[in-house]
Design a protein around this motif. Sequence first.
Motif, PDB file in Angstrom:
ATOM      1  N   ASP A 123       0.833  -1.207   0.000  1.00 27.09           N
ATOM      2  CA  ASP A 123       0.000   0.000   0.000  1.00 27.09           C
ATOM      3  C   ASP A 123       0.867   1.256   0.000  1.00 27.09           C
ATOM      4  O   ASP A 123       1.673   1.466   0.897  1.00 27.09           O
ATOM      5  CB  ASP A 123      -0.943  -0.003   1.209  1.00 27.09           C
ATOM      6  CG  ASP A 123      -0.200  -0.214   2.517  1.00 27.09           C
ATOM      7  OD1 ASP A 123       0.558  -1.194   2.618  1.00 27.09           O
ATOM      8  OD2 ASP A 123      -0.367   0.609   3.433  1.00 27.09           O
ATOM      9  N   LYS A 124       0.694   2.069  -1.013  1.00 26.65           N
ATOM     10  CA  LYS A 124       1.579   3.228  -1.212  1.00 26.65           C
ATOM     11  C   LYS A 124       1.558   4.241  -0.069  1.00 26.65           C
ATOM     12  O   LYS A 124       2.608   4.808   0.246  1.00 26.65           O
ATOM     13  CB  LYS A 124       1.263   3.903  -2.545  1.00 26.65           C
ATOM     14  CG  LYS A 124       1.709   3.081  -3.756  1.00 26.65           C
ATOM     15  CD  LYS A 124       1.533   3.848  -5.043  1.00 26.65           C
ATOM     16  CE  LYS A 124       2.107   3.086  -6.229  1.00 26.65           C
ATOM     17  NZ  LYS A 124       1.385   1.833  -6.496  1.00 26.65           N
ATOM     18  N   PRO A 125       0.426   4.504   0.582  1.00 32.72           N
ATOM     19  CA  PRO A 125       0.481   5.479   1.679  1.00 32.72           C
ATOM     20  C   PRO A 125       1.463   5.097   2.780  1.00 32.72           C
ATOM     21  O   PRO A 125       1.965   5.970   3.493  1.00 32.72           O
ATOM     22  CB  PRO A 125      -0.969   5.482   2.209  1.00 32.72           C
ATOM     23  CG  PRO A 125      -1.804   5.097   1.034  1.00 32.72           C
ATOM     24  CD  PRO A 125      -0.969   4.083   0.295  1.00 32.72           C
ATOM     25  N   ASP A 146       4.991   5.599 -10.434  1.00 30.59           N
ATOM     26  CA  ASP A 146       3.550   5.831 -10.313  1.00 30.59           C
ATOM     27  C   ASP A 146       2.906   6.166 -11.661  1.00 30.59           C
ATOM     28  O   ASP A 146       2.340   7.234 -11.855  1.00 30.59           O
ATOM     29  CB  ASP A 146       3.258   6.934  -9.296  1.00 30.59           C
ATOM     30  CG  ASP A 146       1.819   6.900  -8.802  1.00 30.59           C
ATOM     31  OD1 ASP A 146       1.251   5.801  -8.700  1.00 30.59           O
ATOM     32  OD2 ASP A 146       1.273   7.977  -8.524  1.00 30.59           O
ATOM     33  N   SER A 175      -2.389  11.696  -4.438  1.00 28.67           N
ATOM     34  CA  SER A 175      -1.779  11.298  -3.169  1.00 28.67           C
ATOM     35  C   SER A 175      -0.678  10.262  -3.344  1.00 28.67           C
ATOM     36  O   SER A 175       0.394  10.369  -2.726  1.00 28.67           O
ATOM     37  CB  SER A 175      -2.854  10.764  -2.217  1.00 28.67           C
ATOM     38  OG  SER A 175      -3.540   9.663  -2.792  1.00 28.67           O
ATOM     39  N   SER A 176      -0.909   9.248  -4.197  1.00 29.28           N
ATOM     40  CA  SER A 176       0.118   8.219  -4.382  1.00 29.28           C
ATOM     41  C   SER A 176       1.372   8.810  -5.011  1.00 29.28           C
ATOM     42  O   SER A 176       2.502   8.426  -4.659  1.00 29.28           O
ATOM     43  CB  SER A 176      -0.420   7.073  -5.248  1.00 29.28           C
ATOM     44  OG  SER A 176      -0.751   7.539  -6.547  1.00 29.28           O
TER      45      SER A 176
END
Length: 210
Positions: A135-137, A163, A175-176
């Motif tokens: 998960d990128k966050p 990305d 956001s990513s």
Amino acid sequence: MSADKSTSWSYTEGLPVEDAVLRRARERSHDLGLFPVSPGVAAVLTVLAATSKAQTAVEIGTGAGVSGVALLRGLGPKAVLTTIDPDVDHLKAAREAFTESGSPANRTRTISGRGQDVLPRLNDAAYDLVFIDADKPSFPDYVEQAIRLLKSGGLLIINDALDKDRVSDPAIRESSTVVLRQVGKLIREHDSLISAMLPTGDGLLLAVKR
């Protein structure tokens, strides 16, 4: 991307010839709604694992085992891959892939849980290779943990680092994309890391711990 570069990228991604084990792992990935690493990335993972001569490796984000099989094929016969994923169905699919690949059970350790919860329980400076594809966050946290986990000379690999080619465009503020820019900056500026970016797949960010 110019037409020539686009053609070269497609050519590079099409070069690896995958066997039935990887094809079935990809099918399981798609059945589970996952997006496994591309054939080009899988091939690079195998080469990096082999050249690193890693004996201990950690994968954050197991998926259905495509990247794990690729890593295991490069790791030495006594090396152990620890792979972490919060979804038990993903881990079950990955274990099927590992078994089909002929990898002995004692070469893999599958852990069900969130990376944020599992990684702090792993030992400092105990791993030769860390691969992040989750998960990128949470990537910034995973990178900080990876730096702690890696031995001197250990290799960090981050998937999807470009990305979808958005990281290079400062006007894009999704956001990513913002998170991956932060990760790139963190790694470039970290005193203990030497880094490089490969355009393979959707970008592989590599770093070696001094």
